[in-house]
Design an enzyme around this catalytic site. Structure first.
Site, short mmCIF file in Angstrom:
data_model
loop_
_atom_site.label_atom_id
_atom_site.label_comp_id
_atom_site.label_asym_id
_atom_site.label_seq_id
_atom_site.Cartn_x
_atom_site.Cartn_y
_atom_site.Cartn_z
N ASP A 276 -4.87 24.05 -31.59
CA ASP A 276 -5.42 22.98 -32.45
C ASP A 276 -4.52 21.71 -32.56
O ASP A 276 -3.63 21.99 -32.43
CB ASP A 276 -5.52 23.45 -33.79
N HIS B 249 -12.47 19.11 -33.23
CA HIS B 249 -11.57 19.44 -34.38
C HIS B 249 -11.43 18.34 -35.50
O HIS B 249 -10.33 17.96 -35.84
CB HIS B 249 -10.05 19.95 -33.96
N HIS C 204 -0.97 25.97 -32.21
CA HIS C 204 -1.09 24.41 -32.42
C HIS C 204 -0.04 23.92 -31.31
O HIS C 204 1.04 24.09 -31.32
CB HIS C 204 -0.66 23.85 -33.89
#
Length: 362
Positions: free
Chosen positions: A173, A223, A314
């Site tokens: 992400d 996202h 991430h």
């Protein structure tokens, strides 16, 4: 040249023994037909004529055949779990199409098949490799094969995932970032792919990274555009966040992302209705953003991973990048295929629905 002839009448027909139609009159002993078109055979006959004495007009000559080559097709290629689908638009005059693949050993294109339709499937192509295809259109005239020029090459990444073996989806992400490319390279070198949930307002700074990620078989997903918490937004604001990121990704890859992960993982009924895509959560949260520890991330994944899991990380953080570079070969050595979320859903038999939330595919 015919003795006594002042001019020559040109006649043309699409068939050797058909009815020849008058096409033009010329005074020279040659004629350039500018109205011929690709993918067709033309038969010509000539008649010599005299303006002073009609008795000098000759019979028409024997016919001469000229075959125009078909146009070169424009092709597209797509990987279907190790089978490569090659397709193209119809070419005028073509009766069939020859399909070629680049042979790395000979450094030449070799013919692998023919098709009378507008598609061809190369079954069981080489796994986990870049393949290059070309197509040419052909027709047959009086026993001669008339072939057009080859199309431009189309590159495709051939990739195969065994549905009967364990698989896991690594997801990243908040990128893209300066660490993303190293993760993608490691995935590619280990016959793997992952899903990157990207933030739209970061894309312009990392266009090359986004393109590279897509070209190496990884999945790009949405996202949001600026990472707001969707549960605080109106339906129209959510749609705007999704649309802007979709458009950024499409401008680089040619296609819009199929999946979304909402910022922070927060959703309600308004969010589920507005996003217009399947919502992907996770079954394993590494908390890498909090620990910033390569060791903690690697240990957590290796201790908890199961077949069908979706793992959250991430790619903004260097320790996460370092963890991924260690995790990818470790997971492979443990028998896991590292796949995209969409690959795993399909191979596990899930038909993903817009607005539905998914945590794993166990």
């Amino acid at each position: 040249k015919v003795l006594g002839a002042d001019e020559y009448e040109v006649y043309r027909c699409l068939y050797r023994n058909g009815q020849y139609k008058y096409h033009n009159t010329v005074s020279d002993t040659f004629y350039i037909d500018k109205n011929a078109y690709k993918g067709e055979a033309f038969y010509y006959r000539i008649r010599a004529i005299s303006g002073d004495d009609t008795a000098m007009d000759s019979e028409m000559s024997e016919c001469a055949l000229y075959c125009m080559k078909p146009a070169a097709p424009v092709i597209t290629t797509k990987n279907n779990n190790g089978n490569i689908n090659v397709s193209w638009k119809k070419i005028y005059g073509a009766q069939k199409y020859y399909v070629y693949i680049f042979n790395n050993k000979t450094q030449k294109y070799m013919k692998i098949g023919e098709s009378e339709t507008l598609a061809y499937t190369h079954k069981k192509a080489l796994k986990n490799a870049f393949l290059y295809y070309k197509v040419k259109a052909v027709y047959t005239q009086e026993g001669r094969v008339i072939a057009g020029n080859m199309s431009k090459s189309s590159q495709v990444l051939s990739r195969y995932v065994n549905p009967n073996k364990k698989m896991v989806a690594l997801t990243f992400d908040d990128g893209p970032s300066k660490y993303t490319k190293a993760i993608v390279t490691c995935l590619f070198n280990n016959d793997s792919a992952a899903t990157f949930f990207v933030v739209g307002n970061r894309i312009d700074s990392y266009k090359d990274t986004v393109k590279y990620t897509y070209s190496r078989g990884c999945e790009l997903a949405n996202h949001s555009f600026s990472h707001p918490i969707f549960t605080t937004l109106t339906s129209e604001q959510i749609k705007t966040q999704v649309r802007k990121t979709d458009n950024k990704i499409k401008a680089i890859t040619g296609s819009k992302p199929a999946l979304i992960r909402v910022p922070g993982g927060g959703y309600n009924n308004t969010v589920k209705k507005a996003v217009g895509k399947p919502i992907i959560q996770w079954s394993d949260d590494t908390l890498d953003w909090k620990t910033r520890s390569k060791t903690a991330t690697v240990n957590y994944v290796m201790k908890n991973v199961q077949d069908g899991d979706i793992i959250l990380m991430h790619d903004l953080h260097e320790p996460t990048k370092n963890a991924a570079l260690e995790l990818i070969p470790k997971l492979r050595a443990k028998g896991y295929q590292i796949v995209t979320v969409s690959e795993m859903a399909k191979l596990k038999g899930y038909d993903l629905k817009d607005g539905t939330v998914y945590f794993s595919f166990r």
